[in-house]
Design an enzyme around this catalytic site. Sequence first.
Site, PDB file in Angstrom:
ATOM      1  CE1 TYR A  56      65.490  11.526  27.541  1.00 49.33           C
ATOM      2  CE2 TYR A  56      67.158  11.252  25.847  1.00 49.33           C
ATOM      3  CZ  TYR A  56      65.947  11.771  26.266  1.00 49.33           C
ATOM      4  OH  TYR A  56      65.203  12.544  25.405  1.00 49.33           O
ATOM      5  NE  ARG A 205      55.657   8.923  23.659  1.00 53.28           N
ATOM      6  CZ  ARG A 205      56.704   9.715  23.900  1.00 53.28           C
ATOM      7  NH1 ARG A 205      57.896   9.188  24.033  1.00 53.28           N
ATOM      8  NH2 ARG A 205      56.546  11.025  24.013  1.00 53.28           N
TER       9      ARG A 205
END
Length: 329
Positions: A56, A205
């Site tokens: 990430y 999302r």
Amino acid sequence: MKQLTLGAKGPQVSQIGLGCMSIAGAYGPTTEAQAFALLDAAWEAGVTFYDTANIYGMGRSEEILGRWMADRRPEGLVLATKASIIPGPPREIDNSATHLRSELEGSLKRLGLERVDLFYAHRRDARVEPEVLAETMAALVREGKIDGYGVSEWSPASLRRAHAVHPVTAVQSEYSLWTRQPELGMIQACEALGVGFVPFSPLARGILTDDVQQPVDYAKGDFRTRNPRFLPGSFERNMAAIAPFREFAAARGTATATLAMAWVLAQGNGQMAPIPGTRSIAHLRECLAAAEVKLSAEDLAEIARLLPAGFAEGGRYAEAQTAGVESYG
């Protein structure tokens, strides 16, 4: 916030956790100060379960979390991180003991920790049998590097094989109203084995919200720019399919995100710990409000009518993103 045990013998975690991919810029730029404010808001609201990964922001999410924890010293925080994915291109998956050990050491250094509560194999490496992966993780548990391990985007069959060698603490899978594959065996396997189930992307999302960003406004590098469900044509048809659900939420006086999260919490006998991700404190609060929503049988039936399983158009991932993602069912 309600606490639950992650699986039969896992840690106590908040009913809703926080996915920390967004604080590293996966869905657009953000500053460390904004990330700290979000993490503070989550902690003050009772969120004790935080999920990150080595990729990430190529370590940035872990670094931010590490500095935040060092500054705030939150007691009772449960932290999960992941390794396996080598971004590429092409993307590769490596679950060898050498790779996982090396990546875990890097994660611990960035987090400023000597051990982590939960360490996931981020994807399934076809070259490494599940039993071998379990042996690697068991060794890390014995050495005090991790308290438990998990797997992400695996199949129920692979889960059972690993669990038979050393108990798996948790499984992480995409699960929401528009992604229902875990209902084809993974949720049931987790319940049978006493393994925690951690849904990621429970708000699809960002599309299961009232403030949906248009694809033309995505920042460079945004994960969704290559995602089939957000490509021209599919995006508009998916938005149209979800519109009645938004209207249903509005009629209840509920934010769309809150209702979508409440649906996830109502699945799996209330023993799931979803980890929504966001950069926005306002969006975080909409997610957390779901903990106070009780859906009736009539509500669930109406949601099933509005958004039946399989309604979404387009695959979950672009082809380049599917490495290590096991299909089943």
